[in-house]
Structures are given as C-alpha cells and as structure tokens.
Design a protein around this motif. Structure first.
Motif, mmCIF file in Angstrom:
data_model
loop_
_atom_site.group_PDB
_atom_site.id
_atom_site.type_symbol
_atom_site.label_atom_id
_atom_site.label_comp_id
_atom_site.label_asym_id
_atom_site.label_seq_id
_atom_site.Cartn_x
_atom_site.Cartn_y
_atom_site.Cartn_z
ATOM 1 N N SER A 31 -7.969 -45.206 -23.056
ATOM 2 C CA SER A 31 -8.321 -45.252 -21.626
ATOM 3 C C SER A 31 -7.070 -45.324 -20.759
ATOM 4 C CB SER A 31 -9.261 -46.420 -21.327
ATOM 5 O OG SER A 31 -8.630 -47.669 -21.479
ATOM 6 N N ARG A 35 -6.179 -42.407 -18.046
ATOM 7 C CA ARG A 35 -5.950 -42.768 -16.641
ATOM 8 C C ARG A 35 -4.576 -42.321 -16.177
ATOM 9 N NH1 ARG A 35 -4.706 -48.671 -15.948
ATOM 10 N NH2 ARG A 35 -2.879 -47.792 -16.947
ATOM 11 N N THR A 66 -7.802 -47.715 -6.084
ATOM 12 C CA THR A 66 -7.253 -48.812 -6.872
ATOM 13 C C THR A 66 -7.293 -50.114 -6.082
ATOM 14 O OG1 THR A 66 -5.836 -47.267 -8.081
ATOM 15 C CG2 THR A 66 -5.242 -49.599 -8.174
ATOM 16 N N HIS A 93 -9.872 -48.945 -13.854
ATOM 17 C CA HIS A 93 -9.505 -47.754 -14.622
ATOM 18 C C HIS A 93 -10.393 -46.574 -14.202
ATOM 19 C CE1 HIS A 93 -7.057 -50.106 -17.402
ATOM 20 N NE2 HIS A 93 -6.738 -48.989 -18.059
ATOM 21 N N THR A 96 -9.608 -45.486 -10.459
ATOM 22 C CA THR A 96 -8.358 -44.737 -10.379
ATOM 23 C C THR A 96 -8.501 -43.349 -11.002
ATOM 24 O OG1 THR A 96 -7.110 -46.801 -10.459
ATOM 25 C CG2 THR A 96 -5.911 -44.800 -11.020
ATOM 26 N N SER A 97 -9.127 -43.285 -12.178
ATOM 27 C CA SER A 97 -9.294 -42.006 -12.877
ATOM 28 C C SER A 97 -10.172 -41.044 -12.090
ATOM 29 C CB SER A 97 -9.906 -42.242 -14.260
ATOM 30 O OG SER A 97 -9.047 -43.028 -15.049
ATOM 31 N N ALA A 120 -11.861 -38.229 -16.825
ATOM 32 C CA ALA A 120 -12.241 -39.468 -16.125
ATOM 33 C C ALA A 120 -13.480 -40.085 -16.764
ATOM 34 C CB ALA A 120 -12.471 -39.189 -14.643
ATOM 35 N N VAL A 123 -12.445 -41.812 -19.852
ATOM 36 C CA VAL A 123 -11.809 -43.104 -19.541
ATOM 37 C C VAL A 123 -12.883 -44.170 -19.341
ATOM 38 C CG1 VAL A 123 -10.430 -44.376 -17.841
ATOM 39 C CG2 VAL A 123 -9.678 -42.117 -18.613
#
Length: 179
Positions: A31, A35, A66, A93, A96-97, A120, A123
């Motif tokens: 992950s 990311r 984030t 995570h 953000t992804s 994503a 992740v």
C-alpha cells in the motif's frame, strides 16, 4: 507519453500486488508503494510535459485530501482493526491515492486515469488486508480523494470544462464546451 505513463502505472500495480503476500507487513508495504507511485506519477507527468498548472493542481489535490483525512482522524478517533491506535477513520492512504488518481484522470483522461484508479483501489484493498483499516475507512478516504482530485484539478483540454457548484438553495454541475 501518456500511454507510457499508463503502462508504468500498470506495471507498478502488478509489482505492488506481487509483493503483497499473506502477511500484514507485505500488504502495508504494497500500500505504501502504490500510494507513493501514484503521488509521484501525479506530480511527475504534468512536470515532464511542462504542464505547471497540472503539477500545481495535482499537488493541491493530494495536499488537500491528505490534510482533510488527517484532520478527520483527530476529530473522529476510531480504533484500528489491529488495535495499534485510534487513527483508523478515514484512511489517509486511500485519500491520498484516490486524490492523485482522480487528478490524473481529470487532467489527462481515462487512458491515464483508469490505471491510476485501479492502483488506488489496490491501495485501499491492501490497507484493509493489512488490518490497518475497516472497509468504511477506505471508502471514506476514497470519497475524500476523489472529490479533492476532481474539484481542484481541471481538464487540460480547454475546450471542455466541468464545474460543480453549490449555494444555499442547491447545487449541480455546469458544463461548457468551446467549438
């Protein structure tokens, strides 16, 4: 160039999935790799193409998602499935992804966006498999990331603009096209 970036993104997702064996650490590492690859890709593609507006927008999208997810972790302390701390909701995570993926998708279209969205999603899955998040933490993080990416990043093609709007009486989406 875009086809190359899409291929790289797909290769990174396959690499990340290959490193994610049955252990929680393997899923956590996968992950992190996914990311980081998405954030680097969202910032590198516009930079390589000399699209400084795209670089700024991608940075803003990733940064906003984030920061919002980290703020919500403090506001709604929820225990992680592994019991390590109370910072489970939402998944930063995933936020953000998905922000990076949505920025790529919105700026450069589906050929770049779909592989990024798949990474994503991987992740998010890896965070659940690593026992760091509940499924709803990932869904909330994904929603934050998608909104951030699509609201902050504009389409590179200036002939089509899609703009969400809202006021006290309602909201909607406006679309303009230049012929």
């Amino acid at each position: 160039m875009r086809r190359g970036i899409a291929s790289i993104t797909t290769a990174l997702s396959l690499f990340a999935s290959g490193t994610a064996h049955a252990s929680d650490k393997g899923w956590r590492d996968a992950s992190d790799i996914g990311r980081d690859a998405l954030v680097i890709g969202a910032l590198a593609l516009p930079t390589v193409e000399g699209d400084w507006t795209g670089t700024l927008q991608a940075g803003g999208s990733v940064g906003a998602a984030t920061l919002l997810s980290l703020g919500l972790k403090e506001t709604f302390p929820e225990m992680r499935p592994d019991g390590s701390n109370r910072k489970s909701f939402p998944s930063s995570h995933a936020a953000t992804s998905f922000a990076a993926a949505a920025s790529l998708h919105n700026r450069y279209g589906w050929r770049v966006g779909v592989p990024a969205q798949l990474v994503a999603a991987f992740v998010g899955l890896a965070r659940v498999k690593a026992d760091k998040h509940h499924w709803y933490d990932v869904v909330a993080g994904a929603a934050i990331g998608e909104e951030s990416g699509f609201l902050i990043t504009t389409r590179r093609d200036a002939n089509v603009r899609i703009l969400p709007w809202g006021d006290s009486a309602g909201g909607g989406v406006a679309m303009t096209m230049r012929f």
